[in-house]
Enzyme design. Structure first.
Site, PDB file in Angstrom:
ATOM      1  N   SER A 141       0.843  -1.190   0.000  1.00 47.65           N
ATOM      2  CA  SER A 141       0.000   0.000   0.000  1.00 47.65           C
ATOM      3  C   SER A 141       0.878   1.240   0.000  1.00 47.65           C
ATOM      4  O   SER A 141       2.038   1.197   0.444  1.00 47.65           O
ATOM      5  CB  SER A 141      -0.904   0.010   1.242  1.00 47.65           C
ATOM      6  OG  SER A 141      -1.552   1.266   1.391  1.00 47.65           O
ATOM      7  N   TYR A 174      -2.016  -0.418  10.279  1.00 46.58           N
ATOM      8  CA  TYR A 174      -2.061  -0.848   8.882  1.00 46.58           C
ATOM      9  C   TYR A 174      -0.779  -0.465   8.146  1.00 46.58           C
ATOM     10  O   TYR A 174      -0.163  -1.304   7.463  1.00 46.58           O
ATOM     11  CB  TYR A 174      -3.274  -0.217   8.207  1.00 46.58           C
ATOM     12  CG  TYR A 174      -3.387  -0.492   6.732  1.00 46.58           C
ATOM     13  CD1 TYR A 174      -3.831  -1.725   6.273  1.00 46.58           C
ATOM     14  CD2 TYR A 174      -3.079   0.488   5.793  1.00 46.58           C
ATOM     15  CE1 TYR A 174      -3.957  -1.984   4.916  1.00 46.58           C
ATOM     16  CE2 TYR A 174      -3.207   0.241   4.438  1.00 46.58           C
ATOM     17  CZ  TYR A 174      -3.647  -0.995   4.002  1.00 46.58           C
ATOM     18  OH  TYR A 174      -3.766  -1.242   2.653  1.00 46.58           O
TER      19      TYR A 174
END
Length: 392
Positions: free
Chosen positions: A220, A233
């Site tokens: 990501s 995350y």
């Protein structure tokens, strides 16, 4: 002398035109990130040409540049599908679900690992895809399910081997201030986004080494750009990005190519359901110390779910850029090490990598305040006027 120069210049111009035509032809057939790279190379060539003091040497230089770009694009040609077998984790929904359908349409033999083989996502894959696609029960945090999936893959591919593994399965966890996120959520993010991907990789690497295939990890932008509310995350995705970089170097001697995809903001089901958010909010409130709860305030904590709805507002609902980059990573003769699908993703990663930290923090704060309206929500201790604090 002028005649010779004129003839030579015209010859260089003809060669340049021919090479430029070949470059454009190959450029039109290239998917995904290759286009951005070609534009950068073309810009460099054009700049070198304009800065040249001599038309003759400018044409020579530009012709050579076109030739180099042509050679580069030749290396980006896609290998034939030939029913190559690909394993994808996280096929229940989102990018993994769309990718399973997309690769099946292209003619790949797809193994879609899902968290729930009886769920709606798995059933849709069975219903809409060809017989080449197999749905595998595969909770990547369960070592036994990974072993069972490995056995089924080996049984089906036999001598054809497994060409690629796409570690896509991931969770967002609880977006909130890092101090508020329970340790359970940090561990859960690491278990799925990092340790699960590592365990799948280790299980299937013998098959990839045999086929000299591809390992593709979906990370990501948050793994390279510090983003507020995403401490759990982002940390897990940063670990996956570094793991991919190390494996890329170590597996090169085996002929296995490793790529990491760092998408920007795309709208998927990773944010979870309303019921899940209710549970996460309760988990936060149950595990906070009295001092932390007093400083932040319950109202501020309950407003954290607004972050998800606001970010989803600016997310791109079309995941095609991700699918194209994954296809390139598993099919190109010489795939890239990093892919950055999404508007502005590559620029943000470069900005964070090369700019001073103070400048990065300043612009990040400005952007988040403008888009996500964080100035309207502050922890209780920061929103209470000083005179009220003294009064209490």
């Amino acid at each position: 002398m002028s005649t010779v120069f004129s003839e030579t210049a015209w010859l260089c111009l003809a060669v340049t035109a021919a090479l430029g035509g070949l470059v454009l032809y190959k450029f039109k057939k290239r998917p995904g990130q290759v286009g951005r790279t070609v534009f950068c190379l073309a810009g460099f060539c054009g700049g070198a040409y304009l800065l040249s003091l001599s038309l003759f040497w400018g044409l020579i230089l530009f012709s050579l540049s076109c030739f180099l770009v042509y050679v580069y694009l030749s290396g980006q040609e896609l290998l034939p599908v030939d029913q190559k077998a690909v394993l994808i984790t996280g096929g229940d929904s989102g990018i993994g679900h769309a990718l399973s359908k997309y690769l099946d349409e292209l003619g790949f033999t797809v193994f879609a690992g899902v968290l729930n083989e009886k769920g709606s996502g798995a059933e849709e894959l069975r219903r809409t895809c060809s017989t080449r696609l197999s749905v595998l029960q595969m909770d990547i945090t369960d070592p036994q399910q990974i072993k069972d999936a490995y056995s089924k893959v080996v049984q089906k591919v036999q001598n054809r081997g497994l060409w690629a593994v796409v570690n896509n399965a991931g969770i967002l966890g609880l977006p909130a201030d890092g101090e508020l996120i329970p340790m359970r959520e940090y561990k859960r993010c690491m278990a799925v986004n990092f340790f699960g991907a590592v365990e799948v990789t280790k299980a299937f690497l013998p098959l990839l080494r045999k086929s000299k295939g591809r390992l593709v990890n979906i990370s990501s932008m948050a793994g390279g750009v510090p983003m507020v509310k995403l401490a759990a995350y982002g940390s897990s995705k940063a670990a996956l990005t570094m793991f991919s970089a190390v494996m890329r170097q170590e597996l090169s001697k085996w002929g296995v190519k490793v790529s990491v995809i760092q998408p920007g903001g795309f709208r998927t089901n990773i944010v979870g359901s309303s019921e899940m958010w209710d549970k996460l909010e309760k988990d936060i409130l149950d595990h906070l110390t009295p001092d932390v709860l007093e400083d932040y305030g319950q109202d501020y904590i309950l407003e954290q779910r607004n972050f998800v709805s606001l970010t989803q507002k600016y997310a791109n609902p079309d995941v095609c850029p991700v699918l194209l980059d994954v296809r390139h990573a598993i099919s190109a003769k010489r795939p890239f090490a990093f892919y950055t699908p999404g508007s502005g993703t590559y620029l943000w990663l470069c900005f964070v990598s090369y700019c001073p930290t103070g400048i990065v923090d300043y612009f990040s704060k400005k952007m988040y305040r403008r888009k996500l309206c964080f100035e309207s929500s502050l922890p209780r201790a920061l929103s209470v006027p000083p005179w009220k604090k003294k009064a209490t």
